[in-house]
Design an enzyme around this catalytic site. Structure first.
Site, PDB file in Angstrom:
ATOM      1  CG  ASP A  18      -2.108   0.917   1.074  1.00 57.37           C
ATOM      2  OD1 ASP A  18      -2.375   1.379  -0.054  1.00 57.37           O
ATOM      3  OD2 ASP A  18      -2.773   1.182   2.094  1.00 57.37           O
ATOM      4  CG  ASN A  66      -7.879  -1.909  -5.174  1.00 58.68           C
ATOM      5  OD1 ASN A  66      -6.972  -2.706  -4.962  1.00 58.68           O
ATOM      6  ND2 ASN A  66      -8.136  -0.906  -4.329  1.00 58.68           N
ATOM      7  NE  ARG A  69      -7.567   2.103  -5.573  1.00 55.68           N
ATOM      8  CZ  ARG A  69      -6.371   2.125  -5.037  1.00 55.68           C
ATOM      9  NH1 ARG A  69      -5.326   2.406  -5.790  1.00 55.68           N
ATOM     10  NH2 ARG A  69      -6.194   1.868  -3.766  1.00 55.68           N
TER      11      ARG A  69
HETATM   12  C1  IPE Z   1      -5.482  -2.645  -0.189  1.00 57.10           C
HETATM   13  O1  IPE Z   1      -5.117  -1.320  -0.366  1.00 57.10           O
HETATM   14  C2  IPE Z   1      -5.496  -3.352  -1.509  1.00 57.10           C
HETATM   15  C3  IPE Z   1      -4.192  -3.551  -2.144  1.00 57.10           C
HETATM   16  C4  IPE Z   1      -3.035  -3.226  -1.658  1.00 57.10           C
HETATM   17  C5  IPE Z   1      -4.240  -4.195  -3.427  1.00 57.10           C
HETATM   18  P1  IPE Z   1      -6.199  -0.168  -0.545  1.00 57.10           P
HETATM   19  O2  IPE Z   1      -5.451   1.090  -0.706  1.00 57.10           O
HETATM   20  O3  IPE Z   1      -7.154  -0.528  -1.623  1.00 57.10           O
HETATM   21  O4  IPE Z   1      -6.976  -0.238   0.854  1.00 57.10           O
HETATM   22  P2  IPE Z   1      -7.797   0.874   1.629  1.00 57.10           P
HETATM   23  O5  IPE Z   1      -8.764   1.449   0.647  1.00 57.10           O
HETATM   24  O6  IPE Z   1      -6.824   1.886   2.122  1.00 57.10           O
HETATM   25  O7  IPE Z   1      -8.441   0.139   2.759  1.00 57.10           O
HETATM   26  C1  IPE Z   2      -1.515   0.188  -3.360  1.00 55.86           C
HETATM   27  O1  IPE Z   2      -1.275   1.542  -3.416  1.00 55.86           O
HETATM   28  C2  IPE Z   2      -1.706  -0.427  -4.723  1.00 55.86           C
HETATM   29  C3  IPE Z   2      -3.095  -0.825  -5.027  1.00 55.86           C
HETATM   30  C4  IPE Z   2      -4.113  -0.766  -4.213  1.00 55.86           C
HETATM   31  C5  IPE Z   2      -3.341  -1.321  -6.362  1.00 55.86           C
HETATM   32  P1  IPE Z   2      -2.462   2.564  -3.483  1.00 55.86           P
HETATM   33  O2  IPE Z   2      -2.830   2.783  -4.902  1.00 55.86           O
HETATM   34  O3  IPE Z   2      -3.590   2.139  -2.608  1.00 55.86           O
HETATM   35  O4  IPE Z   2      -1.792   3.875  -2.897  1.00 55.86           O
HETATM   36  P2  IPE Z   2      -2.412   4.883  -1.848  1.00 55.86           P
HETATM   37  O5  IPE Z   2      -2.860   4.075  -0.675  1.00 55.86           O
HETATM   38  O6  IPE Z   2      -3.555   5.571  -2.529  1.00 55.86           O
HETATM   39  O7  IPE Z   2      -1.287   5.798  -1.503  1.00 55.86           O
HETATM   40 MG    MG Z   3      -4.022   2.417  -0.661  1.00 54.06          MG
END
Ligand code: IPE
Ligand code: IPE
Ligand code: MG
Length: 241
Positions: A18, A66, A69
């Protein structure tokens, strides 16, 4: 289950990668740049895991949530995955690592799925190490899918409700042969599971670090393993001296 020696190397590490977006934002870059930099961390962590003697690494790469998004980010990620797989397939072969995937894989775009299937088939022969990608993965979705499969067997008369045990549920998960993770790492300072491996993490040790995933490299993994080795796993039993 008995408690185990603290110096033991985790056999299976699960990672919530993350913070890619925030890492990119800090630099004034688009979020996809963060995901690309995150792919470098995957390479580094795979190498460090191999050197440490870790057998299985499960990476949370894309959750069922996800999909909500923005379209551009989702398609950016769905294109990045096959690009990274073809570019780095050689690393899997060099390290005799089998690639696997868990999740609702039928929801992936055809191009992503095709490359994933190709590399999984090409590495199927390896038995020493495994890299498991959680893609379109949700812990609740996995449990729901398991319950549906079990209910189907009950309905077909293949299984009696009384015969359903913890093991029955484990046997109907996406990768039933994998041992539960010993260590769960989450980067970026968020202290939550975000629907990751809800069943399998019941007795895992949790390690949270403020580092964003693109900054998490070899040394960070060593620190996480060292912390794991200081923990005492008791599984509800009594501390053995
Ligand atoms: C969890 O991260 C999913 C992955 C790392 C693939 P997210 O960024 O989606 O989680 P939340 O939204 O902060 O809970
Ligand atoms: C984790 O990084 C990767 C995925 C969830 C695919 P994020 O995209 O969630 O990055 P932040 O949490 O928005 O910084
Ligand atoms: Mg994230």
């Amino acid at each position: 289950m008995s408690s185990e020696a603290p110096s033991k190397v985790p056999r299976h590490i699960a990672v919530i990668m993350d913070g890619n977006g925030r890492w990119a934002k800090e630099r004034g870059w688009p979020r996809i740049k963060g995901h690309e930099a995150g792919a470098e961390s995957v390479k580094a962590v795979m190498k460090a895991s191999r050197d440490a003697g870790v057998e299985i690494v499960t990476l949370y790469a894309f959750s069922v949530e996800n999909w909500s998004r923005p379209e551009a980010e989702v398609s950016g990620l769905m294109n990045l995955l096959p690009r990274m797989l073809s570019k780095h397939e050689n690393i899997l072969h060099e390290n005799e690592t089998r690639l696997r995937a868990i999740g609702r894989l039928d929801q992936l775009p055809a191009k992503t799925r095709k490359e994933l299937d190709r590399v999984m088939a090409a590495t199927e022969k390896y038995t020493t190490r495994q890299l498991v990608l959680a893609l379109s993965y949700g812990g609740r979705a996995e449990l729901t899918d398991a319950v549906k499969a079990i209910a189907g067997k009950v309905q077909a008369g293949e299984l009696k409700p009384d015969e359903i045990s913890d093991q029955t549920l484990s046997d109907h998960l996406y990768a039933p042969d994998l041992p539960d993770p010993d260590l769960m790492i989450r980067t970026s300072g968020e202290n939550r599971l975000s629907n990751f491996l809800l069943w399998q993490l019941s007795y895992a040790e949790f390690y949270f670090t403020p580092e964003f995933w693109p900054d998490f490299r070899e040394e960070s993994l060593h620190q996480a393993i060292a912390e794991y080795q200081r923990r005492q796993r008791r599984y509800g039993g009594v501390k053995s001296c």
